[in-house]
Write an enzyme that holds these catalytic residues in place. Sequence first.
Site, short mmCIF file in Angstrom:
data_model
loop_
_atom_site.label_atom_id
_atom_site.label_comp_id
_atom_site.label_asym_id
_atom_site.label_seq_id
_atom_site.Cartn_x
_atom_site.Cartn_y
_atom_site.Cartn_z
N LYS A 112 72.59 12.09 -1.96
CA LYS A 112 73.01 10.95 -1.06
C LYS A 112 72.85 10.68 0.27
O LYS A 112 72.31 9.87 0.85
CB LYS A 112 74.04 10.03 -1.78
N ASN A 135 79.80 6.45 3.60
CA ASN A 135 80.45 7.65 3.03
C ASN A 135 79.91 9.05 3.72
O ASN A 135 80.48 9.88 3.68
CB ASN A 135 80.25 7.85 1.47
N HIS A 180 83.95 14.16 -10.59
CA HIS A 180 84.82 13.67 -10.24
C HIS A 180 85.62 13.09 -11.73
O HIS A 180 86.28 12.08 -11.46
CB HIS A 180 84.79 12.17 -9.50
#
Length: 434
Positions: A112, A135, A180
């Site tokens: 990303k 981010n 995560h």
Amino acid sequence: MKLILGLGITGLSVARFFFKKDISFRIADSRQEPPMLDIAEKESVLSDSHFGEWSKSLLEGVTEIIISPGIAEAESIVDWSRQQSVPIISDIELFGRYAKAPIIGITGSNGKSTVTQLLGEMAIADGKNAVICGNIGKPVMDSLSDEAELYVVELSSYQLDYTNKLSLLTGVITNITPDHLDRYSSFSDYISSKLSIYKYCQFSTVNMDLDLANDVDGDNYYGIELNNSRCDFVAKKNGSTYEVFHKGISLITSNDLVVVGKHNIENLLAALTLGYRFGLSLKVMIQAAIDFKGLEHRLEFVSTRNNVDYYNDSKSTNAISTKTAINALFEKYNNLTLIAGGISKKEDYSELFQLINEKVSAVVLIGQCRNDFSKQITAPHVEVVESMKKAVSMATSMTEGGAVLLSPGCASFDMFVDFNDRGETFKRHVLEGI
């Protein structure tokens, strides 16, 4: 009264915005000395602040909470807020209220950041006042500009979790792999978090190689080795070379690019498809892709010395990313030396070790896990060293032609401040010639 939870980079950016707009706010962090404390004090944004254990009194008079993405749903302050029906939003949702230009959102387990940067550079090359943020590094609230013509925003799953309302021109999920899982109760929950980006998109961009997105009703599609009329962009492999097509017309091959590997072809397809939806010039986008040097510490080409190419992939902190890097370079080099190691994560490294044993000519191990890893790697040459300087020196001496790859597959905190420090140290020793 607004409540900002978390005084990291995100929280500070929100505080700055509220201070500038003369919006009353309180800021709180469960840490006694949060990372942005000194800067916040210098900028005088802490007139109403609380540091240390969460307290229910923080919610007194609060009409809305802007929460930092690092704060989990399981935190007591989140639970209390839900009980009292106090709305909780992300900085992304707040940003969306004030952004006057179209927003393109990019999320995914990997790639990303690269897609965000590449698309941003394509837009800038096409003369657009494009802002790259989110981010990827610069918080969105520090990125608001009346002059912006396009915002290219990297979105993490954590940011999406706390977003309820957002208007994106288009958005994409680059890929989804288990990650995560300390934050999510299941992989399924993590998938749902990523997929939520599409409910905010006016036009959905879909990677057709992502099976998890099969149910998404897309507006623009891309993929590799596909013969699908719905695809705006596809890539096909011929030998070791990928060729990218738009509606059957050849645009570029992987030989034209500085970045290497199948994953970077996927990243290019995503950026092209998003840019095409926005209306960027195909010719300009292709030239921007040719000029693109990739992101620092992500399979970054460093230098060529004595017929050996050096790559810095210090951002690789897990087995999957190191496997990706090895496969990418193996398509280009017959002789590959890997520098790996650090603090190993609680994951299965067996597939990585198998790949190393099959494709890597020599391995130099560093860090806390070096001795453990050395017992499981049977590559022709395996060395264990105690410093990055020795690792670069050893790798150089073991490599004739081909490439040296730093792709640790582990966290960096045993020897370095972070992965940036690790990568910079590697590059310094390479460029100094050891």
